[in-house]
Design a protein around this motif. Structure first.
Motif, mmCIF file in Angstrom:
data_model
loop_
_atom_site.group_PDB
_atom_site.id
_atom_site.type_symbol
_atom_site.label_atom_id
_atom_site.label_comp_id
_atom_site.label_asym_id
_atom_site.label_seq_id
_atom_site.Cartn_x
_atom_site.Cartn_y
_atom_site.Cartn_z
ATOM 1 N N LEU A 1 0.819 -1.201 0.000
ATOM 2 C CA LEU A 1 0.000 0.000 0.000
ATOM 3 C C LEU A 1 0.860 1.261 0.000
ATOM 4 O O LEU A 1 1.901 1.323 0.669
ATOM 5 C CB LEU A 1 -0.917 0.012 1.226
ATOM 6 N N GLN B 1 -3.011 5.283 -0.614
ATOM 7 C CA GLN B 1 -4.000 4.305 -0.153
ATOM 8 C C GLN B 1 -4.148 4.309 1.366
ATOM 9 O O GLN B 1 -5.098 3.736 1.904
ATOM 10 C CB GLN B 1 -3.597 2.910 -0.635
ATOM 11 N N PRO C 1 -7.945 8.085 -2.167
ATOM 12 C CA PRO C 1 -8.278 6.686 -1.855
ATOM 13 C C PRO C 1 -8.239 6.352 -0.367
ATOM 14 O O PRO C 1 -9.100 5.621 0.127
ATOM 15 C CB PRO C 1 -7.228 5.906 -2.648
#
Length: 356
Positions: free
Chosen positions: A196, A253, A276
């Motif tokens: 991530l 993320q 996100p």
């Protein structure tokens, strides 16, 4: 013969020297020779009574070995942190230190504290004047590598030996090594393209950050995150300014936040809503008690912080029970028993003693 300015100054200089010598530590009754992490051979007391460290990360490594051996703090601990400290450490004087922003110790306060050993880590920035000062005062200086958590097992072993607390140092070293080994093993199961991306939001508006490779962001890499801000750190203190457009372009993320108000702003502001990390709710408030688990100062607390972050990012790979992990860490490293409820409060980024 008339007294010249030079003659008038001699008695004052002699008095000052006498006072400094009176304050400086006396030679240890028994001593030993150690080879520090800079490969220097240093004669130190068998069991130092007062230790001064040049930077906050180094002070906290000494604190983990024995909080009662610290001669003083070189930074002012956050007041609620005192509730986690033994009395011997809670009210120590602030001596200053070497950690950027022109910081230097207070010589008079240092001498009054009477340290019989100085610890200088790679996180400190000493200078020739103070090197000479410690030499003239007869205070031995040992050097450690304290920048990366990878150094902690060796740091704990060395400091345990230097402070005459080998069993304690070895226990901390073994646990640090176990944590680092667990993290590396877990990361080995996460393909690079599945890791991530993470943005480290600092400042009240979240628009300050630190780049990949900075000592301020090492926990991101330890926990398997990919720092979206690739630019090298522009100054030692860090906190490089970025724009909202830059963060939107990064499209992280996950977001790490140091401040609860900033976290709440990020979660509710229309400017951040399309990122996100905000859409998925992966905006994490970094725990900060009794010392920050991530940064400022970077310390041995990063070992717990890396577990917390790895679990937050990849719970299926790192299925830690973070309440139990936090309790075990506090018992070993901070020699403090905390309840299940206290651990939950800490993990929520709060301090159970903040109002006390």
């Amino acid at each position: 013969m008339p007294r010249t300015p030079l003659r008038r100054s001699l008695p004052l200089a002699a008095a000052l020297l006498a006072s400094l010598l009176a304050l400086s530590p006396s030679a240890p009754a028994t001593a030993k020779t150690v080879t520090d992490m800079a490969k220097m051979t240093v004669t130190v007391p068998d069991a130092p009574k007062k230790v001064y460290a040049l930077s906050p990360p180094d002070s906290l490594l000494v604190y983990a070995i024995d909080p009662c051996v610290l001669a003083g703090w070189n930074f002012k601990p956050f007041p609620p942190a005192k509730a986690f400290m033994p009395a011997c450490a809670a009210n120590l004087p602030i001596l200053g230190g070497f950690f950027g922003q022109g910081m230097v110790p207070n010589k008079e306060a240092l001498l009054a504290a009477k340290p019989d050993l100085v610890v200088s880590g790679t996180m400190a920035r000493s200078n020739p004047e103070f090197d000479k000062f410690f030499t003239e005062m007869g205070i031995p200086v040992v050097r450690i590598d304290s920048e990366s958590p990878d150094n902690y097992p060796a740091d704990f072993r060395f400091l345990g030996e230097a402070l005459g607390k080998k069993e304690r140092g070895d226990a901390l070293a073994a646990d640090a090594d176990k944590t680092l080994t667990e993290l590396r093993a877990g990361l080995g199961r996460i393909p690079q393209d599945k890791r991530l991306t993470v943005y480290y939001a600092e400042g009240g508006d979240g628009l300050y950050t630190d780049g990949a490779g900075s000592f301020h962001t090492m926990v991101i890499e330890m926990a398997g995150g990919v720092n979206v801000h690739k630019k090298p750190q522009s100054r030692r203190f860090g906190m490089d300014k970025v724009t909202m457009e830059t963060v939107m372009g990064y499209a992280p993320q996950a977001i790490l936040v140091q401040d609860a108000k900033c976290r709440d702003m990020i979660l509710t502001s229309p400017l951040w809503k399309d990122i996100p990390a905000v859409k998925s709710g992966k905006v994490f408030l970094i725990p900060d008690a009794p010392f920050n688990w991530f940064d400022r100062p970077p310390s041995f607390m990063r070992l717990l912080g890396a577990k917390w972050m790895a679990h937050a990012l990849y719970p299926e790979v790192f299925p830690y029970d973070m309440v139990k992990e936090t309790q075990a860490f506090f018992k070993l490293y901070l020699q403090k028993d905390i309840s299940t409820d206290e651990a939950k409060v800490l993990l929520a980024g709060k301090n159970p003693h903040r109002s006390k």
